[in-house]
Design an enzyme around this catalytic site. Structure first.
Site, PDB file in Angstrom:
ATOM      1  N   SER A   1      14.407  12.034  10.706  1.00 26.90           N
ATOM      2  CA  SER A   1      13.043  11.944  11.302  1.00 26.90           C
ATOM      3  C   SER A   1      13.317  13.730  11.449  1.00 26.90           C
ATOM      4  O   SER A   1      13.819  13.727  11.507  1.00 26.90           O
ATOM      5  CB  SER A   1      13.393  11.527  12.600  1.00 26.90           C
ATOM      6  OG  SER A   1      12.582  12.495  13.103  1.00 26.90           O
TER       7      SER A   1
ATOM      8  N   TYR B   1      16.974   9.527  19.947  1.00 23.20           N
ATOM      9  CA  TYR B   1      16.803   9.527  18.662  1.00 23.20           C
ATOM     10  C   TYR B   1      17.544  10.362  18.333  1.00 23.20           C
ATOM     11  O   TYR B   1      17.293  10.168  17.762  1.00 23.20           O
ATOM     12  CB  TYR B   1      15.181   9.349  19.338  1.00 23.20           C
ATOM     13  CG  TYR B   1      14.035   9.100  17.837  1.00 23.20           C
ATOM     14  CD1 TYR B   1      14.705   7.528  17.605  1.00 23.20           C
ATOM     15  CD2 TYR B   1      13.896   9.976  17.432  1.00 23.20           C
ATOM     16  CE1 TYR B   1      13.492   6.859  16.277  1.00 23.20           C
ATOM     17  CE2 TYR B   1      13.031   9.801  16.252  1.00 23.20           C
ATOM     18  CZ  TYR B   1      13.274   8.661  15.394  1.00 23.20           C
ATOM     19  OH  TYR B   1      12.529   7.419  15.089  1.00 23.20           O
TER      20      TYR B   1
END
Length: 271
Positions: free
Chosen positions: A139, A152
């Site tokens: 990401s 995350y």
């Protein structure tokens, strides 16, 4: 890497980046084994593809037995495996103190441990291909770590580190299996909208978290179809790292120049 007549396994293929990548791979003549926990989404993705063979596999990536069984299911249907794309992912809203241990562990299980588990399950078969590739989707938050993204970012940084170390191990061993790590920026998927809310917060905190989700959604602008094309091109080019979007490229540059103070710069630009 010529993807014509190859077979690719794509997790999280029922929507978002996984669907966009499946479409991009199919346009290159690559046959597909699509996996997701969302069977309705898988059916929709399959219905969009006509030119290659597509099989769908219901998969909960937290189910160890199911992950171990998937390679044989793909082999039974396709006879070979050349590409593994670990794309499935989830998100959680809230700060570290708001997210309880069970939810933090759940996110790590989906976003990181499943990547390791599926890589371990598929690697022996990938090694039998004349040219194979593992593609792990990290990401933008595997490059930078903003507040409110402790779980995350922890998972996506772990995916990055795992991928880079594995790549070097395979290179030094002279393996035919390459590794690509992907860092998508603001892709217009439902991951932010579907982020699991913390279970033990006040009504005021819950409202603030929902407001942050809405604000964050405005930064998700690139279509998953375009993102899929960029990633597929990266696979074809055997690139070790793929940055998807201008925001990912800018963040990577700013973090490299200011490894400690980058957030002060990026926060002002986001505002």
């Amino acid at each position: 890497m010529n993807l014509m007549e190859r077979v690719a396994v794509v997790t999280g293929a029922g929507s978002g980046i996984g669907r966009g990548l499946a479409l991009a791979l199919s346009r290159r003549g690559c046959h597909l084994a699509l996996a997701d926990i969302n069977t309705d989404g898988l059916a929709e993705t399959k219905a969009m593809i006509r030119s290659v063979k597509v099989t769908t596999h219901k998969l909960d990536v937290t189910d160890r037995a199911a992950c171990l069984a998937l390679p044989q299911a793909v082999l039974d249907s396709h006879g070979r495996i050349d590409v593994l794309v670990n794309n499935a992912g989830v998100a959680i809203g809230g700060t570290f103190e708001q997210v309880d241990e069970a939810d933090f562990d759940w996110l790590m299980e989906v976003n990181f441990h499943a990547v390791v588990r599926l890589t371990r399950a598929f690697l022996p078969q990938l090694k039998t291909s004349d040219q194979a590739r593992i593609v792990n989707v990290s990401s933008l938050f595997g490059l930078i770590a903003p507040p409110g993204q402790t779980a995350y970012s922890a998972a996506k940084f772990a995916v990055r580190g795992f991928s880079e170390s594995l790549r070097r191990e395979l290179e030094e061993a002279g393996s035919n299996v390459g590794v690509t790590v992907v860092h998508p920026g603001g892709i217009n998927t439902s991951i932010a909208k579907n982020a699991r809310p913390p279970r033990h917060v006040t009504n005021e905190e819950a409202a603030q978290i929902e407001s942050e989700k809405d604000r964050f959604q405005k930064f998700l602008r690139m279509s998953p179809v375009k993102a899929g094309e960029i990633i597929a091109a990266g696979i074809e080019g055997e690139r070790p790292r793929v940055l998807v979007g201008g925001d990912a490229r800018i963040a990577a540059l700013v973090e490299r120049l200011l490894p400690v103070g980058y957030w002060n710069i990026l926060k002002r630009s986001m505002a």
